[in-house]
Scaffold this motif. Structure first.
Motif, PDB file in Angstrom:
ATOM      1  N   GLN A   8       0.830  -1.211   0.000  1.00 58.75           N
ATOM      2  CA  GLN A   8       0.000   0.000   0.000  1.00 58.75           C
ATOM      3  C   GLN A   8       0.857   1.250   0.000  1.00 58.75           C
ATOM      4  OE1 GLN A   8      -2.689  -0.223   3.256  1.00 58.75           O
ATOM      5  NE2 GLN A   8      -4.242  -1.311   2.076  1.00 58.75           N
ATOM      6  N   PHE A   9       1.939   1.157   0.782  1.00 56.66           N
ATOM      7  CA  PHE A   9       2.822   2.319   0.827  1.00 56.66           C
ATOM      8  C   PHE A   9       3.377   2.632  -0.561  1.00 56.66           C
ATOM      9  CE2 PHE A   9       7.055   4.186   1.194  1.00 56.66           C
ATOM     10  CZ  PHE A   9       6.715   5.364   1.834  1.00 56.66           C
ATOM     11  N   GLN A  10       3.729   1.566  -1.303  1.00 56.39           N
ATOM     12  CA  GLN A  10       4.283   1.800  -2.642  1.00 56.39           C
ATOM     13  C   GLN A  10       3.243   2.418  -3.573  1.00 56.39           C
ATOM     14  OE1 GLN A  10       5.802  -2.068  -3.641  1.00 56.39           O
ATOM     15  NE2 GLN A  10       7.863  -1.507  -2.976  1.00 56.39           N
ATOM     16  N   MET A  16       3.700   9.824  -6.127  1.00 54.36           N
ATOM     17  CA  MET A  16       2.766   9.434  -7.169  1.00 54.36           C
ATOM     18  C   MET A  16       1.446  10.171  -6.999  1.00 54.36           C
ATOM     19  SD  MET A  16       3.490   5.399  -7.494  1.00 54.36           S
ATOM     20  CE  MET A  16       2.144   5.081  -8.608  1.00 54.36           C
ATOM     21  N   ASN A  17       1.050  10.368  -5.757  1.00 54.02           N
ATOM     22  CA  ASN A  17      -0.185  11.107  -5.517  1.00 54.02           C
ATOM     23  C   ASN A  17      -0.119  12.499  -6.112  1.00 54.02           C
ATOM     24  OD1 ASN A  17      -2.065   9.564  -4.322  1.00 54.02           O
ATOM     25  ND2 ASN A  17      -1.249   9.827  -2.259  1.00 54.02           N
ATOM     26  N   LEU A  18       1.001  13.149  -5.872  1.00 53.23           N
ATOM     27  CA  LEU A  18       1.151  14.511  -6.355  1.00 53.23           C
ATOM     28  C   LEU A  18       1.102  14.520  -7.875  1.00 53.23           C
ATOM     29  CD1 LEU A  18       1.608  17.448  -5.621  1.00 53.23           C
ATOM     30  CD2 LEU A  18       4.058  17.060  -5.896  1.00 53.23           C
ATOM     31  N   ASN A  19       1.808  13.560  -8.489  1.00 51.45           N
ATOM     32  CA  ASN A  19       1.848  13.535  -9.940  1.00 51.45           C
ATOM     33  C   ASN A  19       0.484  13.243 -10.564  1.00 51.45           C
ATOM     34  OD1 ASN A  19       3.427  13.853 -12.304  1.00 51.45           O
ATOM     35  ND2 ASN A  19       3.091  11.673 -12.662  1.00 51.45           N
ATOM     36  N   SER A  20      -0.238  12.260  -9.982  1.00 52.99           N
ATOM     37  CA  SER A  20      -1.541  11.959 -10.598  1.00 52.99           C
ATOM     38  C   SER A  20      -2.546  13.077 -10.298  1.00 52.99           C
ATOM     39  CB  SER A  20      -2.075  10.603 -10.143  1.00 52.99           C
ATOM     40  OG  SER A  20      -1.972  10.498  -8.754  1.00 52.99           O
ATOM     41  N   PHE A  21      -2.400  13.705  -9.146  1.00 54.57           N
ATOM     42  CA  PHE A  21      -3.243  14.863  -8.827  1.00 54.57           C
ATOM     43  C   PHE A  21      -2.965  15.999  -9.808  1.00 54.57           C
ATOM     44  CE2 PHE A  21      -3.682  18.862  -6.236  1.00 54.57           C
ATOM     45  CZ  PHE A  21      -5.065  18.898  -6.287  1.00 54.57           C
ATOM     46  N   LYS A  22      -1.680  16.186 -10.102  1.00 55.33           N
ATOM     47  CA  LYS A  22      -1.296  17.232 -11.052  1.00 55.33           C
ATOM     48  C   LYS A  22      -1.910  16.952 -12.424  1.00 55.33           C
ATOM     49  CE  LYS A  22       2.719  19.425 -13.206  1.00 55.33           C
ATOM     50  NZ  LYS A  22       4.181  19.592 -13.195  1.00 55.33           N
ATOM     51  N   MET A  23      -1.760  15.712 -12.910  1.00 54.55           N
ATOM     52  CA  MET A  23      -2.298  15.383 -14.232  1.00 54.55           C
ATOM     53  C   MET A  23      -3.821  15.549 -14.251  1.00 54.55           C
ATOM     54  SD  MET A  23       0.357  15.068 -15.873  1.00 54.55           S
ATOM     55  CE  MET A  23      -0.048  14.528 -17.516  1.00 54.55           C
ATOM     56  N   PHE A  24      -4.461  15.173 -13.137  1.00 57.59           N
ATOM     57  CA  PHE A  24      -5.914  15.298 -13.036  1.00 57.59           C
ATOM     58  C   PHE A  24      -6.347  16.770 -13.153  1.00 57.59           C
ATOM     59  CE2 PHE A  24      -9.652  15.994 -10.303  1.00 57.59           C
ATOM     60  CZ  PHE A  24     -10.567  15.183 -10.944  1.00 57.59           C
TER      61      PHE A  24
END
Ligand code: C2E
Ligand code: CA
Ligand code: CA
Ligand code: CA
Length: 279
Positions: A8-10, A16-24
């Motif tokens: 889960q940590f991985q 990754m959260n920041l990156n997918s949030f950014k793309m979103f």
């Protein structure tokens, strides 16, 4: 269990959260970015490797996002293509580049061409040639100051329509360049088929040219082939003097690269234009 916890940590690493949030958020904000005038154009100088004279520049899009700052086209061009927004963005870019060209010419600045990247989605539009012609007329810019950069992926679909469009652009007086050469699948076939006068050799072909003999041989043979087919060669991604000295020997007409300059904001590029030369 511990193992699940680790997995889960991985999956939810902050990175990754920041990156997918950014793309979103980028995807959502893209629709409004044109109206809000958040796009910018940077210019990367194109230089003659023997005289160091400036021949022109490649126009490259940037997005000045209120939250993320300057966003790279790597992060938004594919989103713009998926949503179809690239068509309107491309029209905006062409018009802006025409206005810049007109302003430079009014200041009696000397240069050959400004190149812009054309997405395959733009070439697929049935009214693309008409749109280009209207913009050039409205802005009062001669087509000879423009070059369109296309990649061989344009021809994978709707080959006949695309070839017809390219020939029409060419007969209008717009120069055509085949971009990212050396990265695709069946490049040699397209080299013959596409009505391009200029080939832009991708950075990946010169990357480890100094440490690897085979890479050098492929690079040299590619340039000879282009010359044999009467294509002018632009080498992209020159970062060292060693690479520069190689392309000087191989008779390349132009290069771009961080050695000379990164893509520049308008004001900085204008200084370059006034000098007319890489010093
Ligand atoms: P491209 O057309 O291959 O543009 C060249 C890219 O290589 C630019 O990245 C440029 O900054 C970078 N570059 C130039 N010299 C060097 C060097 O010496 N070293 C390294 N490491 N990189 C170098 P940029 O501006 O981030 O553009 C990336 C891609 O985004 C472009 O690749 C192009 O495919 C696309 N793009 C940019 N602007 C537009 C646009 O207005 N329309 C469309 N359809 N695509 C665009
Ligand atoms: Ca390009
Ligand atoms: Ca390229
Ligand atoms: Ca590219």
């Amino acid at each position: 269990s511990k193992i699940e916890g680790k997995n889960q940590f991985q999956i939810y690493s902050p990175d990754m959260n920041l990156n997918s949030f950014k793309m979103f958020t980028l995807k959502n904000d893209l629709k409004k970015a044109l109206v809000k005038e958040e796009f910018l154009i940077y210019f990367q100088p194109r230089i003659n490797p023997l005289t160091f004279e400036l021949t022109g520049a490649e126009a490259l899009m940037r997005w000045n996002h209120r939250k993320w700052g300057i966003v790279s086209p790597i992060d938004f061009i594919s989103l713009a293509e998926e949503s179809g927004l690239i068509v309107k963005m491309g029209e905006w870019l062409l018009r802006e580049v025409c206005r810049q060209i007109k302003g430079w010419l009014e200041q009696s600045i000397n240069f050959e061409k400004i190149s812009i990247n054309i997405s395959s989605l733009q070439l697929f539009q049935s009214d693309f040639v008409q749109t280009v012609s209207t913009i050039l007329n409205e802005e009062g810019v001669d087509s000879s100051y423009l070059e369109f950069e296309i990649t061989e992926s344009v021809i994978i679909d709707r080959e006949e329509h695309v070839l017809k469009t390219l020939k029409e652009l060419k007969s209008m007086g717009i120069a055509l360049a085949l971009d990212d050469f050396g990265t695709g699948y069946s490049s040699l076939n397209y080299l013959r088929k596409l009505p391009c006068d200029t080939i832009k050799i991708d950075k990946s072909l010169i990357n480890d040219i100094l440490s690897n003999n085979e890479t050098y041989d492929i690079f040299e043979a590619t340039i000879r082939l282009c010359h044999k087919l009467n294509k002018s060669v632009v080498v992209e991604g020159i970062e060292t003097y060693e690479q520069l000295s190689i392309i000087q020997k191989l008779d390349c007409k132009e290069f771009q690269g961080y050695l000379c300059s990164k893509p520049l904001k308008q004001e900085k590029f204008l200084e370059f234009l006034h000098l007319g030369k890489w010093t």
